[in-house]
Design an enzyme around this catalytic site. Structure first.
Site, short mmCIF file in Angstrom:
data_model
loop_
_atom_site.label_atom_id
_atom_site.label_comp_id
_atom_site.label_asym_id
_atom_site.label_seq_id
_atom_site.Cartn_x
_atom_site.Cartn_y
_atom_site.Cartn_z
CD GLU A 4 -2.68 -1.35 2.51
OE1 GLU A 4 -1.99 -1.70 3.48
OE2 GLU A 4 -3.91 -1.20 2.57
CG ASP A 186 -10.96 -8.37 0.47
OD1 ASP A 186 -10.10 -7.51 0.67
OD2 ASP A 186 -11.74 -8.77 1.38
N1 ADE Z 1 -8.69 -5.12 4.41
C1 ADE Z 1 -8.92 -5.51 3.14
N2 ADE Z 1 -9.82 -6.50 3.09
C2 ADE Z 1 -10.19 -6.76 4.37
C3 ADE Z 1 -11.07 -7.68 4.97
N3 ADE Z 1 -11.77 -8.54 4.25
N4 ADE Z 1 -11.18 -7.66 6.33
C4 ADE Z 1 -10.47 -6.79 7.06
N5 ADE Z 1 -9.60 -5.90 6.54
C5 ADE Z 1 -9.47 -5.88 5.20
#
Ligand code: ADE
Length: 219
Positions: A4, A186
């Site tokens: 990042e 995601d």
């Molecule tokens: N950061 C990116 N995806 C995430 C997720 N599914 N749960 C917690 N933090 C995240």
């Protein structure tokens, strides 16, 4: 995470490096804005710690927390941007002591991002969707659909991550304006989102960094 930070570093040309408690802090300029970039590490404690360091040692005027998040809204997809209006901790639980879930005594449940910073962010256009709303943080990578739905329903959150609300808490306690901006990597509504996360970490970090570049041009 390193991935990042690496994408965000690309916005800047000249970079000076400092070390504090073995944390690398990069001082750089974007037009007339001086920025200190730092990889907080994952989770709320790491993020709170670096926030306090930036406030105390670097005398910063504002804090921006930038990175990726998991979508828990059916309308928000990978690479979309979420501007935080409020932050909440979904794993803060004093319900047995008769406090509402997420409520931190003497702090509150939702912590507001700075309205002026939100307004600037809301003007920015990207090729993907830009939404603003509640972002929820907790010390867990959310991978179960049920957990995502519960956080969405209980807190009205659009996405989940692991740092924003702790940064919000420290900024709130120190009176420092802050904003959280995340790009979706995601969703716990998809199977094996830990794999999607890995696949989209760089792409989504690039997306949010391009958003930050525009943001810095407007403050
Ligand atoms: N950061 C990116 N995806 C995430 C997720 N599914 N749960 C917690 N933090 C995240």
């Amino acid at each position: 995470m390193k991935e990042e930070l690496d994408e965000t570093k690309k916005i800047f040309e000249e970079i000076k490096e400092y070390s504090i408690y073995e944390l690398k802090i990069y001082e750089c300029k974007y037009k007339n804005v001086t920025c200190f970039l730092v990889e907080s590490g994952m989770g709320k404690v790491n993020a709170a710690r670096i926030t306090q360091i930036l406030i105390d040692k670097m005398n910063v005027d504002i804090i921006l927390n930038v990175g990726v998040a998991g979508s828990i809204s059916r309308n928000i997809n990978k690479c979309d941007i979420v501007i935080g209006e409020k932050l909440v901790q979904h794993d803060f639980d004093l319900t047995l002591l008769n406090f509402e879930k997420g409520l931190i005594p003497n702090v509150g449940k939702y912590i507001d991002c700075d309205q002026e910073l939100i307004n600037i962010a809301k003007i920015i256009k990207m090729e993907t969707k830009v939404t603003s709303g509640i972002i929820s943080s907790g010390d867990i990578f959310v991978s179960e659909e049920k957990m995502g739905e519960k956080i969405n329903k209980k807190f009205g959150a659009l996405c989940v991550e692991m740092e924003g609300a702790s940064i919000a808490q420290v900024c709130h306690l120190c009176n420092i304006p802050f904003l959280v901006i995340r790009a979706i990597s995601d969703s716990p509504y998809e199977k094996d989102n830990h794999l999607t996360f890995k696949e989209f970490l760089k792409i989504s970090s690039d997306m949010v960094s391009r958003f930050v570049e525009q943001f810095l041009g407007k403050i």
